[in-house]
Enzyme design. Structure first.
Site, PDB file in Angstrom:
ATOM      1  CD  GLN A 172      33.960  -6.994  58.578  1.00 30.00           C
ATOM      2  OE1 GLN A 172      34.475  -7.917  59.221  1.00 30.00           O
ATOM      3  NE2 GLN A 172      34.411  -6.609  57.409  1.00 30.00           N
ATOM      4  CG  HIS A 176      28.251  -4.646  57.201  1.00 26.79           C
ATOM      5  ND1 HIS A 176      29.442  -4.503  57.881  1.00 26.79           N
ATOM      6  CD2 HIS A 176      28.544  -4.450  55.902  1.00 26.79           C
ATOM      7  CE1 HIS A 176      30.409  -4.257  57.025  1.00 26.79           C
ATOM      8  NE2 HIS A 176      29.900  -4.223  55.819  1.00 26.79           N
ATOM      9  CG  LEU A 355      34.278   7.994  61.924  1.00 23.47           C
ATOM     10  CD1 LEU A 355      33.960   9.342  62.553  1.00 23.47           C
ATOM     11  CD2 LEU A 355      33.675   6.881  62.783  1.00 23.47           C
ATOM     12  CE1 TYR A 356      30.451   2.866  63.738  1.00 19.83           C
ATOM     13  CE2 TYR A 356      32.195   1.254  63.747  1.00 19.83           C
ATOM     14  CZ  TYR A 356      31.147   1.871  64.378  1.00 19.83           C
ATOM     15  OH  TYR A 356      30.791   1.490  65.645  1.00 19.83           O
ATOM     16  CG  HIS A 359      38.743  -2.251  56.015  1.00 19.88           C
ATOM     17  ND1 HIS A 359      38.025  -1.117  55.657  1.00 19.88           N
ATOM     18  CD2 HIS A 359      37.935  -3.298  55.721  1.00 19.88           C
ATOM     19  CE1 HIS A 359      36.846  -1.479  55.164  1.00 19.88           C
ATOM     20  NE2 HIS A 359      36.758  -2.783  55.193  1.00 19.88           N
ATOM     21  N   GLY A 495      32.337  10.371  65.808  1.00 18.40           N
ATOM     22  CA  GLY A 495      31.589   9.114  65.848  1.00 18.40           C
ATOM     23  C   GLY A 495      30.637   9.099  67.026  1.00 18.40           C
ATOM     24  CB  SER A 499      28.019   6.143  67.938  1.00 13.65           C
ATOM     25  OG  SER A 499      27.837   5.105  68.862  1.00 13.65           O
TER      26      SER A 499
HETATM   27  C1  LIG Z   1      32.088  11.756  72.560  1.00 14.36           C
HETATM   28  O1  LIG Z   1      32.166  10.528  73.203  1.00 14.36           O
HETATM   29  C2  LIG Z   1      31.015   9.913  73.551  1.00 14.36           C
HETATM   30  O2  LIG Z   1      29.935  10.414  73.488  1.00 14.36           O
HETATM   31  C3  LIG Z   1      31.215   8.498  73.986  1.00 14.36           C
HETATM   32  C4  LIG Z   1      30.059   8.017  74.795  1.00 14.36           C
HETATM   33  C5  LIG Z   1      31.401   7.746  72.709  1.00 14.36           C
HETATM   34  C6  LIG Z   1      30.320   7.354  71.955  1.00 14.36           C
HETATM   35  C7  LIG Z   1      30.528   6.724  70.728  1.00 14.36           C
HETATM   36  C8  LIG Z   1      31.802   6.515  70.227  1.00 14.36           C
HETATM   37  C9  LIG Z   1      31.997   5.934  68.921  1.00 14.36           C
HETATM   38  C10 LIG Z   1      32.903   6.506  68.015  1.00 14.36           C
HETATM   39  C11 LIG Z   1      33.063   5.978  66.752  1.00 14.36           C
HETATM   40  C12 LIG Z   1      32.297   4.872  66.344  1.00 14.36           C
HETATM   41  C13 LIG Z   1      31.399   4.291  67.254  1.00 14.36           C
HETATM   42  C14 LIG Z   1      31.246   4.829  68.526  1.00 14.36           C
HETATM   43  C15 LIG Z   1      32.860   6.921  71.025  1.00 14.36           C
HETATM   44  F1  LIG Z   1      34.102   6.720  70.604  1.00 14.36           F
HETATM   45  C16 LIG Z   1      32.687   7.546  72.246  1.00 14.36           C
END
Ligand SMILES: COC(=O)[C@@H](C)c1ccc(-c2ccccc2)c(F)c1
Length: 553
Positions: A172, A176, A355-356, A359, A495, A499
């Site tokens: 969280q 943010h 997606l994030y 909760h 994600g 990410s």
């Molecule tokens: C595809 O997987 C990856 O690339 C790995 C490194 C990986 C990277 C990021 C996430 C991730 C997923 C949802 C929210 C935040 C991070 C994750 F769950 C896995």
């Protein structure tokens, strides 16, 4: 109706409507051809044949710990794999951004109007027969019925990998800084700057940043309470606004000036804000020891660069490592992207924000020193922190279980938040979860049973949506059968790109930034390279730290 409403173009081909109910698929750059871009070039065919199914890959990476133990220790091989993770995930995020939520086709606004969240897939055109194009019901299922039947917690489901509340508040607090929806103007707009800018620690505007500085030795403003360093009271920092509910009498000694207005809501966020302010000031002390002649400005700016580095390092090597449950050791090594086509630009996508919404991780109560605090008891209050002491509060976060990220595990008090995110996704006209599965190179679900792995839930969803292609984005993400990670598989594979791109496209990872001098020399560089969750807490808690990690000991 407009033939493009049927989404006839495969493999990211772009549908262009033509007169007299005709259309064409633009297959440029898709490595496919044919009227629906359905025929792979030999290159794409080879890639498809050689690339194992994401589910298989995922199961491989989250098991075989012995094999991975060896691979993790062979630098040459490990670096190759990490480079592949960075590049392949980065390539799945359109950069420059192509779509925004106000048009169902590509526009210049998507790039030049930085107030927009990006979109990985354009919104469903408003003139299509159903909210999903042509599939499914003419109207979305009733949101209240949907929430009651699919999301509300019956009884607390603990996270199966022993994830704790320290993880939940990290998620969280961290997210943010870049999820800053401009609610007054609409869910398609953000006030954020596109990534990991640690605006949640320093403030979002230059005015806020100046207000939060002590102007001495590069440090942020703090005050001493019970012999410990804490952020300043809101009343002592003119210009900073924090989100407190109107007409709720909160004493001035309970209101603090933090980097993000939302952090007034929960003591867990206040605890992280306090730890990061202490870390910034600690880094300033280190820098001043190395550079006695540096003025306040240089100490502040350099410390901020080091803190951004620490945030990315900890997020990859502690947070994503836990989240993914990968046995592959994830590392923060920006030099691996140097000399490649990787670009240091990022735009936060609306779908990443949705997606994030995690909760379900939030438990109904938090127990501190034997006292049970319900979520609402803690809302807008820092009392639990000062009654028990920050260290005891952190200790209770470490020892409290987070909830499982799945259906029927949303705390009742969070009903309005959940309703909002579902209504927003409808206002933004998100395509269905299957469209996103294809967008991120996963096979679409072929049945409700395959999606949920749960006959009863599959029946409930089938009755509401009728067609598997009509299951809404967020609903599909959470209804998916649990996988080996903290989140179900689709969330990992979607994600992941957003990410990894968001972390590795940070300016400090680019060749011109990623060098010792940027961070005050080798020592400053090493603060980043040796940062960890445990160090962050152990260097900034007063009475010692025990079992600091994202799992309940
Ligand atoms: C595809 O997987 C990856 O690339 C790995 C490194 C990986 C990277 C990021 C996430 C991730 C997923 C949802 C929210 C935040 C991070 C994750 F769950 C896995």
């Amino acid at each position: 109706y407009d033939p493009c409403c049927a989404y006839p173009c495969q493999n990211q081909g772009v549908c262009l409507t033509l007169p007299a109910n005709n259309y064409t698929c633009d297959c440029t750059g898709t490595d496919h051809y044919g009227i629906h871009c359905e025929i792979p070039t030999w290159r794409a065919w080879l890639k498809k044949v050689l690339k194992p199914d994401p589910e298989t890959v995922h199961n491989l990476i989250t098991s075989n710990s012995l094999l991975w133990g060896i691979i993790n220790r062979i630098p040459f091989i490990h670096k190759q794999i990490i480079t592949y993770v960075y590049i392949s995930r980065g390539d799945m995020v359109d950069s420059p951004p192509t779509f925004e939520s106000d048009h169902s086709y590509i526009t210049l606004n998507a790039y030049f109007n930085e107030s927009y969240y990006g979109r990985a897939l354009p919104p469903v055109p408003t003139h299509c027969p159903t909210p999903f194009g042509i599939k499914g019901p003419k109207e979305y299922p009733d949101v209240d019925m949907l929430i009651k039947k699919v999301f509300m917690r019956r009884e607390f489901i603990p996270e199966p990998h022993d994830t704790n509340v320290l993880f939940q508040y990290y998620a969280q607090h961290f997210t943010h800084q870049f999820f800053r929806t401009d609610y007054k103007k609409g869910p398609q707009l953000t006030k954020g700057s596109g990534g990991v800018d640690v605006s949640n620690i320093y403030g979002l505007t230059e005015q806020d940043r100046q207000a939060l500085r002590s102007r001495v030795d590069g440090k942020l403003r703090t005050q001493v309470i019970n012999g410990e360093e804490f952020p300043p009271y809101l009343k002592d920092v003119p210009g900073i606004t924090m989100d407190y509910p109107p007409h709720v009498p909160i004493p001035e000694e309970a209101k603090f000036a933090l980097g993000h207005p939302f952090y007034a809501l929960l003591p867990g966020l206040f605890a992280y804000a306090t730890i990061w302010v202490r870390e910034h000031n600690r880094v300033c002390d280190e820098l001043q020891r190395l550079h006695p002649g540096w003025d306040d400005e240089r100490l502040y700016q350099t410390a901020r660069l080091i803190i951004i580095g620490e945030v990315i390092k900890i997020t990859i090597e502690d947070y994503v490592q836990h989240l993914s449950q990968y046995n592959l050791r994830l590392t923060f090594e920006p030099e691996l992207t140097h000399g490649t086509h990787f670009q240091y630009h990022n735009r936060i996508h609306a779908e990443f924000n949705h997606l994030y919404h995690w909760h379900p991780l939030i438990p109904d109560t938090l127990q501190i020193n034997g006292t049970d605090y319900a979520i609402m008891d803690m809302a807008y209050s820092t009392a639990p922190v000062f009654k028990h002491g920050l260290d005891n509060f952190i200790h209770s976060m470490v020892n409290s279980r987070a909830g499982a990220l799945t259906t029927r595990n949303h705390a009742h008090v969070l009903y309005p938040v959940l309703k909002k995110v579902i209504e927003n996704s409808r206002q933004l006209r998100f395509q269905g979860v299957n469209a996103y599965r294809k967008r991120f190179e996963m096979k679409p679900f072929t049945s409700f049973q395959e999606l949920t792995g749960d006959t009863e839930l599959a029946g409930v969803l089938e009755e509401m949506y009728g067609d598997i292609d009509a299951v809404e984005y967020y609903i599909g993400l959470l209804a998916e059968r649990p996988g080996p990670s903290i989140t179900p598989l689709t969330m990992v594979n979607m994600g992941g790109p957003w990410s990894v791109k968001g972390l590795m496209a940070n300016p400090i990872c680019s060749p011109k930034y990623w060098k010792p001098s940027t961070f005050g020399g080798e020592e400053g560089f090493n603060i980043i390279k040796t940062a960890s969750l445990e160090k962050l807490f152990c260097l900034n808690m007063r009475t010692g730290c025990k079992d600091i990690s994202f799992t309940v000991p």
